[in-house]
Design a protein around this motif. Sequence first.
Motif, short mmCIF file in Angstrom:
data_model
loop_
_atom_site.label_atom_id
_atom_site.label_comp_id
_atom_site.label_asym_id
_atom_site.label_seq_id
_atom_site.Cartn_x
_atom_site.Cartn_y
_atom_site.Cartn_z
N UNK A 82 0.75 -1.36 -0.03
CA UNK A 82 -0.10 0.04 -0.04
C UNK A 82 0.84 1.37 0.01
N UNK A 83 0.29 2.17 -0.78
CA UNK A 83 0.98 3.47 -0.74
C UNK A 83 -0.12 4.27 0.09
N UNK A 84 0.45 4.82 1.28
CA UNK A 84 -0.30 5.36 2.35
C UNK A 84 -0.83 6.84 1.81
N UNK A 85 -1.98 7.45 2.37
CA UNK A 85 -2.22 8.85 2.14
C UNK A 85 -1.08 9.49 2.47
N UNK A 86 -0.89 10.52 1.75
CA UNK A 86 0.10 11.68 2.32
C UNK A 86 1.61 11.17 2.05
N UNK A 87 1.74 9.95 1.33
CA UNK A 87 3.04 9.27 0.79
C UNK A 87 3.68 8.50 1.78
N UNK A 88 3.95 9.07 3.15
CA UNK A 88 4.70 8.66 4.14
C UNK A 88 6.15 7.96 3.69
N UNK A 89 6.58 8.79 3.26
CA UNK A 89 8.04 8.36 2.99
C UNK A 89 8.83 8.53 4.19
N UNK A 90 9.80 7.88 4.72
CA UNK A 90 10.82 8.09 5.81
C UNK A 90 11.54 9.28 5.56
N UNK A 91 11.39 10.39 6.04
CA UNK A 91 12.03 11.56 5.79
C UNK A 91 13.42 11.49 6.30
N UNK A 92 13.90 10.86 7.07
CA UNK A 92 15.04 11.04 7.62
C UNK A 92 15.86 9.82 7.11
N UNK A 93 15.36 9.00 6.35
CA UNK A 93 16.21 7.86 5.46
C UNK A 93 16.49 8.51 4.11
N UNK A 94 17.35 7.97 3.38
CA UNK A 94 17.81 8.35 2.29
C UNK A 94 16.86 7.75 1.09
N UNK A 150 6.56 -0.79 -4.69
CA UNK A 150 6.65 -1.91 -5.80
C UNK A 150 7.85 -2.82 -5.53
N UNK A 151 8.61 -2.35 -4.50
CA UNK A 151 9.93 -2.94 -4.15
C UNK A 151 9.66 -4.42 -3.39
N UNK A 152 8.33 -4.50 -2.91
CA UNK A 152 7.94 -5.68 -2.38
C UNK A 152 7.40 -6.78 -3.37
N UNK A 153 7.59 -6.37 -4.70
CA UNK A 153 6.83 -7.40 -5.98
C UNK A 153 5.49 -7.53 -5.27
N UNK A 154 4.62 -6.68 -5.09
CA UNK A 154 3.20 -6.90 -4.88
C UNK A 154 2.23 -7.56 -6.00
N UNK A 155 1.28 -8.32 -5.76
CA UNK A 155 0.33 -8.59 -6.82
C UNK A 155 -0.82 -7.60 -6.76
N UNK A 156 -1.03 -7.06 -5.52
CA UNK A 156 -2.02 -6.24 -5.51
C UNK A 156 -1.44 -4.66 -4.91
N UNK A 157 -1.82 -3.84 -5.44
CA UNK A 157 -1.01 -2.61 -5.02
C UNK A 157 -2.36 -1.57 -4.65
N UNK A 158 -2.12 -0.96 -3.53
CA UNK A 158 -3.44 -0.29 -3.02
C UNK A 158 -2.73 1.22 -2.92
N UNK A 159 -3.43 2.28 -3.58
CA UNK A 159 -2.95 3.56 -3.94
C UNK A 159 -4.10 4.41 -2.96
N UNK A 160 -3.52 5.22 -2.05
CA UNK A 160 -4.52 6.27 -1.43
C UNK A 160 -4.28 7.51 -1.83
N UNK A 161 -4.89 7.98 -2.65
CA UNK A 161 -4.98 9.62 -3.25
C UNK A 161 -3.53 9.86 -3.81
N UNK A 162 -3.03 8.97 -4.43
CA UNK A 162 -1.82 9.49 -5.05
C UNK A 162 -1.53 10.77 -5.57
#
Lengths: 236, 354
Positions: A82-94, A150-162
Amino acid sequence: MALLEVNDIHTYYGNIHALKGVSFEVDTGEIIALIGSNGAGKTTTLRTISGLMEPREGAVYYEDEDISNTRADLLVSKGISMVPEGRGVFAKLTVEENLDMGAYIRRDSGIKDDLAGAFELFPRLEERKKQVAGTLSGGEQQMLAIARALMSKPRLLLLDEPSMGLAPVLVDGVFDTIQRIANEGVTILLVEQNAHMALQIADRGYVLQSGEVAISDTAANLQQNETVQKTYLGID
Amino acid sequence: MFKWKTDEFSWVDFTIDILRILIVLGVVVGAWNTLSSGRISFAQWVNLFAAGLSQGSIYALIALGYTLVYGILLMINFAHGEVFMAGAFSTVFLAEALNRTGFLNEQPLLAILLMIMFAGLVSMTVAILLERVAYRPLRGSPRLVPLITAIGASFFLQYTFRGLYGSGFKAYPQVRILQGAISIGDINIPVVQVFVFGSALVLMLGLYWLVERTRVGKAMRAVSENKEVARLMGIDIDWVIMFTFGVGGFLAGSAGVINGMFRPQGVNFFMGFIPGIKAFTAAVLGGIGNIPGAMLGGLFLGVIEAIGPNLVLAGLGIPGANQLKDVIAFTMLVLVLIFRPQGILGERLSEQKA
């Protein structure tokens, strides 16, 4: 056989009855759009499927297995990402570390190739791979969030408000990318307020209203539907 | 530094500014008096500094446990001093046995490594059990609740160890190669201090590598930043939290053995209390939740404690200045909380984190 079957789920936030019996199906290879206004229950539906919340009644079936009470982290290895709402990237990780986290469940040797694949899909990310994700622009963060899922090689991708919070030029790019991912064989369940764009790439769509499915039809028919046109597409 | 342009006069700001001036004056006058009297030679200052670094590296190792747990759960594990005690106390018996067989002095490095591993594993187990039994069931409850539990767990551990091993003091056996001193000109640095600083440095570099380079380290950082998204990556956050407690415990246990080499006497069931609070001070000093901050804060506190009393307090004519080093340490804590609550390296806490 439906890849995902959501069967009459009721989900609550404390005492607030957010989903009042939502049912729908997603077949393998489809792009399904869930549209609806704020508070209709779109995000709650995704959170229930992805295991972040549990339905109090009803069930979610994935490949005919009841996953209603399966923890979110275990669903990733079953092929749901799942791509969460508001993207949810880890801001302090590269950028690179964010992508590594996307592949957290994998131990196979293909990770490097997939990383290269992600950079091919989003060359901007390769330029910034050593940069912490917090310094990326909104559009780049969205690319990163999608690439990471996509890095987890999903078969089902959930996208929240991309498309949320992105400039109109970037929105087109995001939907193009989603279409390309679907062409690679990933099934997509897309939650969007931008019904216009969502219905253009979707095969079928469901309209959520106050925690219930109000209309369900093919994307083409929904685009012609008067209620949908008035309420969600802004056509009078 | 001063807020001359404030719209309204505030007694709080005024008092704090006065306090600032007094502190700066006190430090300057005290240091000036001491240095101009020449009572302490350069070699003695170097010795004080080296002793401070050693003590500080022990604080730093313990402080890392506070900061790792805070970084991931926003919770202060006030029983962490007892985690340190558990490793240090249990390993005394191993050290005595190794000493009796002669292994300790025949193969000192191997023996010390064995002791550090053993203490690390004991403390790790205690820390993991603590998390599992005392903290995990309370996750999501108001922040005061785990704090009170920590104090309870702290007493539980102290009196469990008193019950097991009695309330008397025990001592680590002397290791021959750690005796003596290294001389450079008229400066003599005890070998044990070099050992303490060196081994702490190795452990800290190990931690840095773990957190920055490994898969589980990245997962720790991811969980500390956003637990929900971490779950969506497939990360089992309960496991990562347990692992974090374990790493903090391991460092505290090794600090217990290193401390035992540095200050052999004074191993008893209550020994974790003061180092625990000092290390907490160090973690706050460096910026709680910040890993390099805890390292720096620990070293800084150790050095300040060693040099401060002689430089400032003695210069102000305060008798028995060296016995007042705890006063220096806790004064530092109060000053940091007043003037720079986010610590040396800490970022300002957002509303959500504060």
